[in-house]
Design a protein around this motif. Sequence first.
Motif, PDB file in Angstrom:
ATOM      1  N   ARG A  88     -58.469  23.930 -21.934  1.00  0.00           N
ATOM      2  CA  ARG A  88     -58.927  23.856 -20.555  1.00  0.00           C
ATOM      3  C   ARG A  88     -57.750  23.843 -19.584  1.00  0.00           C
ATOM      4  O   ARG A  88     -57.782  24.498 -18.534  1.00  0.00           O
ATOM      5  CB  ARG A  88     -59.774  22.599 -20.365  1.00  0.00           C
ATOM      6  N   GLU A  89     -56.695  23.122 -19.914  1.00  0.00           N
ATOM      7  CA  GLU A  89     -55.513  23.110 -19.058  1.00  0.00           C
ATOM      8  C   GLU A  89     -54.875  24.495 -18.992  1.00  0.00           C
ATOM      9  O   GLU A  89     -54.382  24.919 -17.935  1.00  0.00           O
ATOM     10  CB  GLU A  89     -54.516  22.086 -19.581  1.00  0.00           C
ATOM     11  N   GLU A  92     -56.951  26.567 -16.677  1.00  0.00           N
ATOM     12  CA  GLU A  92     -56.792  26.165 -15.279  1.00  0.00           C
ATOM     13  C   GLU A  92     -55.473  26.622 -14.683  1.00  0.00           C
ATOM     14  O   GLU A  92     -55.356  26.745 -13.460  1.00  0.00           O
ATOM     15  CB  GLU A  92     -56.917  24.644 -15.170  1.00  0.00           C
ATOM     16  N   THR A  93     -54.476  26.844 -15.506  1.00  0.00           N
ATOM     17  CA  THR A  93     -53.168  27.279 -15.007  1.00  0.00           C
ATOM     18  C   THR A  93     -52.947  28.777 -15.182  1.00  0.00           C
ATOM     19  O   THR A  93     -51.820  29.248 -15.083  1.00  0.00           O
ATOM     20  CB  THR A  93     -52.053  26.508 -15.738  1.00  0.00           C
ATOM     21  N   ASP A 241     -53.417  26.412 -10.347  1.00  0.00           N
ATOM     22  CA  ASP A 241     -53.860  25.097 -10.799  1.00  0.00           C
ATOM     23  C   ASP A 241     -55.188  24.781 -10.133  1.00  0.00           C
ATOM     24  O   ASP A 241     -55.253  24.541  -8.932  1.00  0.00           O
ATOM     25  CB  ASP A 241     -52.824  24.026 -10.459  1.00  0.00           C
ATOM     26  N   ASP A 243     -59.211  22.758 -10.875  1.00  0.00           N
ATOM     27  CA  ASP A 243     -59.976  21.835 -11.703  1.00  0.00           C
ATOM     28  C   ASP A 243     -61.232  22.571 -12.163  1.00  0.00           C
ATOM     29  O   ASP A 243     -62.198  22.723 -11.415  1.00  0.00           O
ATOM     30  CB  ASP A 243     -60.339  20.581 -10.911  1.00  0.00           C
TER      31      ASP A 243
END
Length: 460
Positions: A88-89, A92-93, A241, A243
């Motif tokens: 997920r990170e 998101e990036t 970035d 959420d």
Amino acid sequence: MADHGHRITAAIACHVARAGGTVDQLTRLLLHPDHEGGRHAQIIELRSGQARVRAYIERVWASASAEVAATVAVGSRHGAHEDLVVLREQIETTSWRGERGRTALRVLRAHLNFAETAGGRLHAASERQAAEEAGISRQTLRNAYEAVLKPGGWLRRLRVGHGTEGSTWYLGNGLTPPSPSRTGTSQCPPDEALGEWSTPETDVAPETEGESQAGNSPAENATQVAAPGQWSTAETEASPDVDSRVIGRLMANDAFARAALGSSALMVIGALHANPGQSAAELVTSSSVSRATVYRTLQRLHRHGLVQRDDSAWTLTPRALEGTGVPGPQAVTEPGPGWDGLAAAYRTTGIAKARKAFHAAERAAYRAALAALAEHRTPALTIVRDGVTVLVPAQRADEIPAHWHAPDGSVLDPVTHRPVPGWRIATDGRLILHSPGDQLTYEELVAANTLALQSWETAA
């Protein structure tokens, strides 16, 4: 066949690499005459020789080793959830540029929700479920998968669903960046006085000694030292970035349909929730939205009371995350229009409900067709006797209703409950239709057969 054989070879190479083997062991395994999995490599050896097949195996081994080294073994449910958090990170990036990229992010976020529920990257979901979760149509979901997610290595369909079972999917690591919505652009190069927006191709050139002029700001210096044909600012050092949890909870709402706020508003809200107090120039990079679209989206959200501005910094208002389960910046002091009110203002109320109803009707029709196919149903058969159309009863004995049976062996009409002329029920339960041809003698049948053969030979 060659592509299928290459996939089998690559799978075997990954297994050998994961087991700690070597390229020599892989070569002996594939070239063994009794190993059916090495048929592709054996064919290459027969056609092109040992040198060619060894070079091919070494290339496959290098790719398999790199793939295995880049993966982490998951041995528990807790480890699977940690792996999904890391994925997920990474999502998101990643820069999701263009309308097609933002739509692909919605599809990927929907599958990530399914994967979190399943407890791992391997999960099952139908296209209709993913479309309802992402808040888009089924055809749009297919386009995003075929054009962005599948080529980019983000999502793979391992097995196509059939019947009441959904398709089997696997979330990848995204080895390649998402493809843009268009190969070119109709925008003119920006003027230096109007500011810049960052793209992956416009990195800041390294500043050399003596090129920086006194009194200039860092952004002006970055513009002056950029290579010819490039436009860059200090904001290019930032990275996307957002959420995605907020995006995942809002994207199915009618207020974010294509004719309403759209996907760009989702990206801006997700970026502001991840890092409050960003300027419009910073949102260009963090949300992966173009400069003009960022300004239009901010003005639209500000008009609806979803964002607020302090000098040049934009933040979400407390009412922006109402109903999402995500805590806002502070307690809500006054009621807002709500997402239903925004959907009503854009006349998109009921889109998600209508989409679910349409998918439910499709599922019902599909399951009815499957049930009919499983029961071997055939279309109704009718015949015309004496100018009257007669419905032929079901020809299978187990499909003949009991109330059609008469004590004397005849068939009762289901409406009038009277015997139907010509129909009888045999001792084994089958239906018999007595016709004038059934009363012929043996000699008459032989003559009729001979006449039929002569007519056939004449036509031939």
